[in-house]
Write a protein that holds these residues in place. Structure first.
Motif, short mmCIF file in Angstrom:
data_model
loop_
_atom_site.label_atom_id
_atom_site.label_comp_id
_atom_site.label_asym_id
_atom_site.label_seq_id
_atom_site.Cartn_x
_atom_site.Cartn_y
_atom_site.Cartn_z
N PHE A 273 43.54 44.35 27.14
CA PHE A 273 43.83 44.34 28.56
C PHE A 273 42.72 45.01 29.35
CE2 PHE A 273 45.57 46.46 32.32
CZ PHE A 273 46.16 45.39 32.98
N VAL A 274 42.26 46.17 28.89
CA VAL A 274 41.22 46.91 29.60
C VAL A 274 39.91 46.13 29.63
CG1 VAL A 274 39.77 48.98 29.52
CG2 VAL A 274 42.24 49.17 29.17
N PHE A 275 39.53 45.55 28.49
CA PHE A 275 38.26 44.81 28.46
C PHE A 275 38.36 43.52 29.27
CE2 PHE A 275 37.05 47.77 25.22
CZ PHE A 275 35.66 47.77 25.24
N SER A 276 39.53 42.91 29.32
CA SER A 276 39.71 41.74 30.17
C SER A 276 39.54 42.13 31.63
CB SER A 276 41.10 41.12 29.95
OG SER A 276 41.26 40.66 28.63
N LEU A 277 40.12 43.26 32.00
CA LEU A 277 39.99 43.75 33.37
C LEU A 277 38.52 44.03 33.71
CD1 LEU A 277 41.71 44.53 35.83
CD2 LEU A 277 41.83 46.85 34.92
N LEU A 278 37.81 44.62 32.78
CA LEU A 278 36.40 44.91 33.00
C LEU A 278 35.59 43.63 33.20
CD1 LEU A 278 35.83 47.79 30.42
CD2 LEU A 278 35.85 47.99 32.91
N PHE A 279 35.94 42.59 32.43
CA PHE A 279 35.24 41.31 32.59
C PHE A 279 35.41 40.78 34.00
CE2 PHE A 279 35.73 36.68 32.75
CZ PHE A 279 34.42 36.29 32.47
N PHE A 280 36.63 40.82 34.51
CA PHE A 280 36.88 40.28 35.85
C PHE A 280 36.23 41.15 36.92
CE2 PHE A 280 40.26 37.93 33.66
CZ PHE A 280 39.99 36.67 34.16
N LEU A 281 36.13 42.45 36.70
CA LEU A 281 35.43 43.31 37.66
C LEU A 281 33.94 42.98 37.71
CD1 LEU A 281 37.16 46.76 36.97
CD2 LEU A 281 37.43 45.30 38.99
N PHE A 282 33.35 42.80 36.54
CA PHE A 282 31.94 42.41 36.48
C PHE A 282 31.73 41.06 37.16
CE2 PHE A 282 31.05 45.66 33.25
CZ PHE A 282 29.72 45.96 33.56
N LEU A 283 32.62 40.11 36.85
CA LEU A 283 32.45 38.76 37.37
C LEU A 283 32.61 38.73 38.89
CD1 LEU A 283 31.87 35.91 36.38
CD2 LEU A 283 34.33 35.53 36.21
N TYR A 284 33.52 39.53 39.41
CA TYR A 284 33.75 39.58 40.86
C TYR A 284 32.49 40.06 41.59
CZ TYR A 284 35.85 40.69 45.36
OH TYR A 284 36.14 40.75 46.70
N LYS A 285 31.81 41.02 41.01
CA LYS A 285 30.59 41.53 41.64
C LYS A 285 29.44 40.53 41.54
CE LYS A 285 31.55 46.48 41.01
NZ LYS A 285 31.07 47.75 40.41
N ARG A 286 29.41 39.76 40.45
CA ARG A 286 28.28 38.87 40.23
C ARG A 286 28.43 37.53 40.93
NH1 ARG A 286 28.44 38.02 34.70
NH2 ARG A 286 29.21 35.91 34.94
N ASP A 287 29.63 36.92 40.85
CA ASP A 287 29.82 35.57 41.39
C ASP A 287 31.31 35.39 41.73
OD1 ASP A 287 30.14 32.84 41.85
OD2 ASP A 287 28.64 32.27 40.36
#
Length: 515
Positions: A273-287
């Motif tokens: 769950f935490v790593f999935s959340l981190l992925f979406f945070l990174f993706l939101y900032k990038r694209d």
């Protein structure tokens, strides 16, 4: 040990940790295959509603319709027909039984794993793809050990994931195929319609060309209307009643609003769950548009699992879409973080507010993340022996069948109606009977209750075999308890789902059948 020494040692072990993660992934994959092959041909229920699926297939083999007015003889399960038609077709090449139905589920699960691999490979290396597949395989137990049983869920998930694989390619041919796969998923389990709507929104907010956003939903919309209309006509207008009206009357469990997250997700999959959340945070900032695509795909699948768990009778098998989501996006989160740590300038990290001598290398951070995923694999460990029926279970089942063959008349067995059929007896309504008897449609419910009461009053059945005591006054006026089905306390229970087995034998009051 000096912390700085530890920070230097761990990065040197990263390749070893990656190898251990791959071995863990393969271990869970082979463990699942071992269990599935071991119980593939087991002739009795692995889960208490498998028998209902088998009865659906039997009707199709007899050229009888699936969706008809409910009666004492037959009430259908509350699912669309694709899985049952597929199983009936495959049964033509096998003997009648659970094996063809489970074979579909096993192949579908392997197909889902291929889809997960392909979803990861678009963004990351084979290492991450293998870990993602292994994580999904490791979720076998917390999903109710449902990947290979004779139920619709495995085929449903494979069709969903296949649709997503094509959708992410974003070419005209691919999005048409994606729409068709979502339609097939809807023809397997109706909750797919909600996930399809989520996928339409995902593509609409993505970077895809505008014409693809218009093209994508057309195959589903154009074909779903004649499909529903045709099934309504063939079923004399009962199709939608079973697929939407009756399931919509099930009770809602408010406690599952939080329990879904606390128990089903966070207690078992906190790291994912935490790593999935981190992925979406990174993706939101990038694209942000790419974020929207992945977010609405993931959110719709998780919501489908959540909504299904909110309804009474929603067992943990409904977690399959959510497990696939976390298996994919957590690993993409891991890949994203590992890539970030390889960027120039990130070779040395310092904890906020700490002195420089407490700084640590990016390699050390990678080691910690790999160890966390290894810990997640360990948290998902289970005993495979609990999922494989024993020889005593098999012997007890055969003994029960032989005993039922000696009973001269009809046997009413509402929870396991396939067993009298295997003994050469007529079929009667099984699991769907309960859905009608708790229905809010008074006329339909009363009509079926009257049929049941009339059958009891006329002593239509030579023997009634129940999982639990039946306190219906009319039943007790005409049938009396004779004995327990099994003398052994632990045999013949299904290995997953509700712990139900035939328990009580009732015979007609006027003439107790003796053995």
């Amino acid at each position: 040990m000096n912390k700085n020494v530890l920070f230097k040692i761990l990065p040197q072990k990263n390749n070893i940790l990656k190898a251990v993660l791959v071995m863990s992934a393969l271990f869970y994959l082979f463990l699942f295959l071992f269990i599935a092959l071991k119980r593939l041909a087991y002739p009795f229920e692995l889960e208490f509603m498998e028998g209902g699926s088998l009865m659906q297939v039997m009707r199709l083999l007899r050229s009888e319709p699936l969706y008809v007015e409910p009666s004492l003889e037959y009430v259908p399960l509350l699912y669309p027909p694709l899985y049952f038609y597929s199983a009936a077709w495959i049964t033509e090449f096998f003997s009648f039984g659970f094996l063809p139905l489970r074979l579909i589920s096993l192949i579908s699960t392997l197909g889902s794993m291929v889809c997960i691999y392909l979803l990861i490979r678009k963004y990351a290396t084979p290492f991450y793809a293998v870990v993602s597949v292994g994580l999904y395989a490791a979720c076998f137990y917390i999903c109710g050990a449902w990947y290979d049983i004779a139920r619709v869920d495995a085929l449903f998930l494979f069709l969903l994931l296949a649709g997503i694989v094509f959708l992410q390619r974003q070419t005209p041919c691919a999005v048409i195929l994606a729409g068709l796969f979502f339609l097939l998923a809807f023809m397997t389990k109706q909750i797919a319609a909600a996930i399809f709507l989520g996928s339409v929104l995902a593509l609409a907010l993505s970077n895809a060309p505008r014409y693809l956003k218009i093209l994508y939903p057309l195959p589903f919309i154009v074909l779903v209307i004649p499909y529903i209309a045709g099934m309504q006509n063939l079923s004399d207008h009962w199709f939608l009643f079973y697929l939407f009206v009756l399931p919509g009357q099930h009770d809602v469990l408010p406690a599952m609003l939080l329990k879904f997250w606390q128990h089903d997700i966070l207690s078992s999959l906190f790291i994912l769950f935490v790593f999935s959340l981190l992925f979406f945070l990174f993706l939101y900032k990038r694209d942000k548009k790419e974020f929207c695509f992945h977010f609405f795909i993931a959110a719709s699948m998780i919501m489908a699992s959540w909504v299904s768990r909110l309804h009474a009778g929603g067992y943990i098998n409904v977690l399959l879409p959510a497990m696939a989501v976390f298996s994919v996006y957590s690993v993409l989160g891991l890949a994203q973080l590992m890539t970030y740590l390889d960027l120039p300038g990130n070779e040395q990290l310092t904890l906020s507010g700490q002195k420089p001598h407490l700084s640590f290398s990016a390699g050390f951070a990678k080691s910690i993340m790999l160890l966390l995923f290894l810990l997640q694999f360990m948290m998902l460990l289970y005993d495979p022996r609990d999922q494989i029926p024993s020889r005593n279970d098999l012997r007890a089942g055969y003994q029960l069948i032989e005993e039922m063959k000696t009973i001269p008349g009809d046997i009413f067995m509402p929870w396991h109606g396939y067993l009298p059929v295997l003994a050469g007896k007529p079929a009667f309504a099984t699991h769907g009977l309960y859905d009608i008897l708790r229905s809010q449609n008074d006329s339909i419910r009363i009509r079926l209750q009257n049929q049941l009461d009339t059958a009891f009053a006329r002593r239509r059945f030579e023997t009634v075999i129940l999982d639990d005591r039946w306190y219906d006054p009319i039943f007790l006026d005409h049938y009396q308890f004779e004995r327990f089905v099994f003398s052994a306390p632990g045999v013949f229970y299904p290995v997953t789902g509700m712990r139900l087995r035939p328990e009580f034998i009732y015979t007609k009051v006027e003439s107790i059948y003796t053995h």
